[in-house]
Design a protein around this motif. Structure first.
Motif: not given
Length: 502
Positions: A77-94
């Motif tokens: 989840h942390l290294h999904d390519p989406e991490d480069l496109l979505d800067d919303d901290e709630t995507r990975t915060g939990l």
């Protein structure tokens, strides 16, 4: 951010998404593959509607430890390519918060994952805050260069660095790096001066110092970049972003009216009262809201009638402002009006004014108002379900007024609420109204995701009759990650149980 999809409350996934105590108990008894899949779904797709008032990270971290679960799903989840496109901290915060707790429990793989993400991930600041609490000095020092490289050299990069250091949630890494990186040291020294300079140089137009001037100013455009706190001579505080289409979002007129009402408190003289009453009755939008708020704050006897008239206006925003002001009102006269508005026999209980009146009674009413509050609570759940702003106030009111007739609907809210914050409020209300709470919901609450709910359970749970209770209390007492308030409540119950057994 995506809208969380919450599974039914009877399913394992639904229980875990809600953070209910039964979720942990069911996960430990379920097929391990099914439990791991549900747990990863929760951590990688945050089920909370508002992460700022709902806790899940420790709850999920404990389950990772109980299941001896691998972290492959979190890593993907942390290294999904989406991490480069979505800067919303709630995507990975939990996920990052869960890793932080796991690192505190001694999971080396979680610590290394946090370090790697802090060096390369988009939400690196959250990971750095987790490391600031759990990593040693050496580990943090090794991250310094990677973090500093995120701020390009030059005036703009230095300004960004100063801004970031000033707003850092955990300052420990920056203090460490200041001893080894002159750029961090210089930015740390400059940040307080930047803040002082912004406060001194704040610009903006303030109203003239007469009642007429203030009321006229309340209708002059918007506030621009000047926060309402400036008119109270307080440091400006950023306001959360609001959706312009949200009917509950305060507009510029609302914000200016609030500031104008504070100014009116300083300038209105006794002979100005007729002008203020006229503005509250039929003034322009800004002046009318400012005058209404001023009269409410001053507990003027005419305020209730003016609020009732404003609540029937054709302007939806004025209606909303009037209902919000009703919630600020107190006193026997206001409660008498609220009872009339909330009573189906004398008012419109299902109207916006009637609903706001029930909210006021829930918040400030007397024990005799219990039936009106319970009727409002049942009506809310019947029409809106277990959701919506305002339901929590009704739940709190049922508990505060010790309305035992609310127990069935409170149990329903406890079981179905997707919000763990609302469920905790329902648990507190049940503790005050349900004679079976100590041997019923309180047992499950010992495993709840909210520390306040676990503390409540520890103070009320029956320590006889269920073998799981004392064992759970002992585990909570020994867990270093548990909150101090929970530790105090748990140890008090364990001490009392030992004394009874002698």
């Amino acid at each position: 951010m995506f809208e969380p999809v919450i599974a039914p409350s009877a399913s394992l996934l639904g229980l875990l998404q809600r953070g209910r105590g039964d979720g942990q108990l069911h996960a430990l008894a379920a097929d391990r593959t099914e439990a791991l899949a549900a747990l990863e779904e929760c951590v990688t797709r945050d089920p909370r509607a508002d992460w700022q008032v709902e806790n899940r990270s420790l709850y999920y971290a404990r389950l990772f430890m109980e299941l001896e679960a691998p972290l492959d799903g979190i890593e993907d989840h942390l290294h999904d390519p989406e991490d480069l496109l979505d800067d919303d901290e709630t995507r990975t915060g939990l996920a990052l918060s869960v890793l932080g707790h796991l690192a505190a429990y001694g999971r080396r793989d979680a610590l290394l994952m946090l370090r790697e993400y802090a060096a390369t991930g988009t939400n690196w600041a959250w990971a750095l805050d987790e490391l600031a609490l759990r990593d040693d000095d050496r580990g943090l020092l090794l991250l310094g260069t990677a973090v500093l490289d995120r701020f390009p050299p030059g005036p703009e990069g230095d300004a960004e660095l100063r801004e970031f250091i000033r707003g850092a949630y955990e300052p420990r890494p920056w203090r460490l790096w200041a001893a080894y990186h002159p750029r961090v040291a210089a930015a740390s020294e400059q940040s307080p001066f930047d803040l002082w300079q912004r406060q001194v140089n704040r610009s903006g137009v303030t109203p003239g110092w007469s009642t007429a001037d203030v009321l006229a100013w309340a209708d002059q455009g918007d506030l621009g970049g000047l926060g309402a706190g400036a008119f109270a001579r307080q440091p400006d505080r950023p306001e959360p972003a609001r959706d312009a289409a949200d009917p509950a979002a305060p507009d510029a007129v609302d914000r200016r009216a609030a500031a104008a009402a504070r100014c009116l408190a300083a300038v209105v003289r006794p002979e100005d009262r007729p002008a203020v009453l006229e503005a509250a009755r039929s003034g322009l939008p800004g002046a009318r809201r400012a005058a209404l708020r001023y009269l409410v704050d001053q507990r003027d006897p005419a305020a209730a009638g003016l609020i009732e008239a404003a609540a029937a206006d054709v302007d939806d925003r004025l209606v909303r402002a009037a209902l919000e002001l009703l919630g600020r009102m107190r006193g026997p006269e206001v409660l008498a009006h609220a009872r009339r508005w909330a009573d189906p026999a004398t008012g419109g209980a299902d109207s916006a004014l009637g609903e706001a009146a029930v909210q006021l009674l829930a918040d400030a009413g007397e024990p005799a108002d219990g039936p009106l509050v319970v009727a409002g609570l049942r009506r809310w759940v019947s029409v809106r379900g277990v959701a919506g702003t305002g339901l929590g106030t009704l739940v709190d009111g049922a508990g505060r007024l010790a309305a035992a007739e609310a127990v069935p609907v409170l149990r329903h809210i406890y079981g179905e609420a997707a919000s763990s914050e609302l469920r905790g409020r329902a648990a507190r209300a049940l503790a005050a109204t349900d004679v079976h709470f100590p041997e019923g919901p309180a047992v499950e609450c010992l495993w709840d995701c909210e520390e306040s709910t676990r503390e409540l359970a520890a103070r009320h749970v029956a320590t006889t009759g269920d073998a799981r209770v004392l064992e759970r209390l002992r585990r909570l007492a020994a867990d270093p990650a548990e909150e101090a308030e929970v530790h105090a409540a748990v140890r008090g119950r364990l001490t009392a149980a030992r004394e009874r057994s002698r």
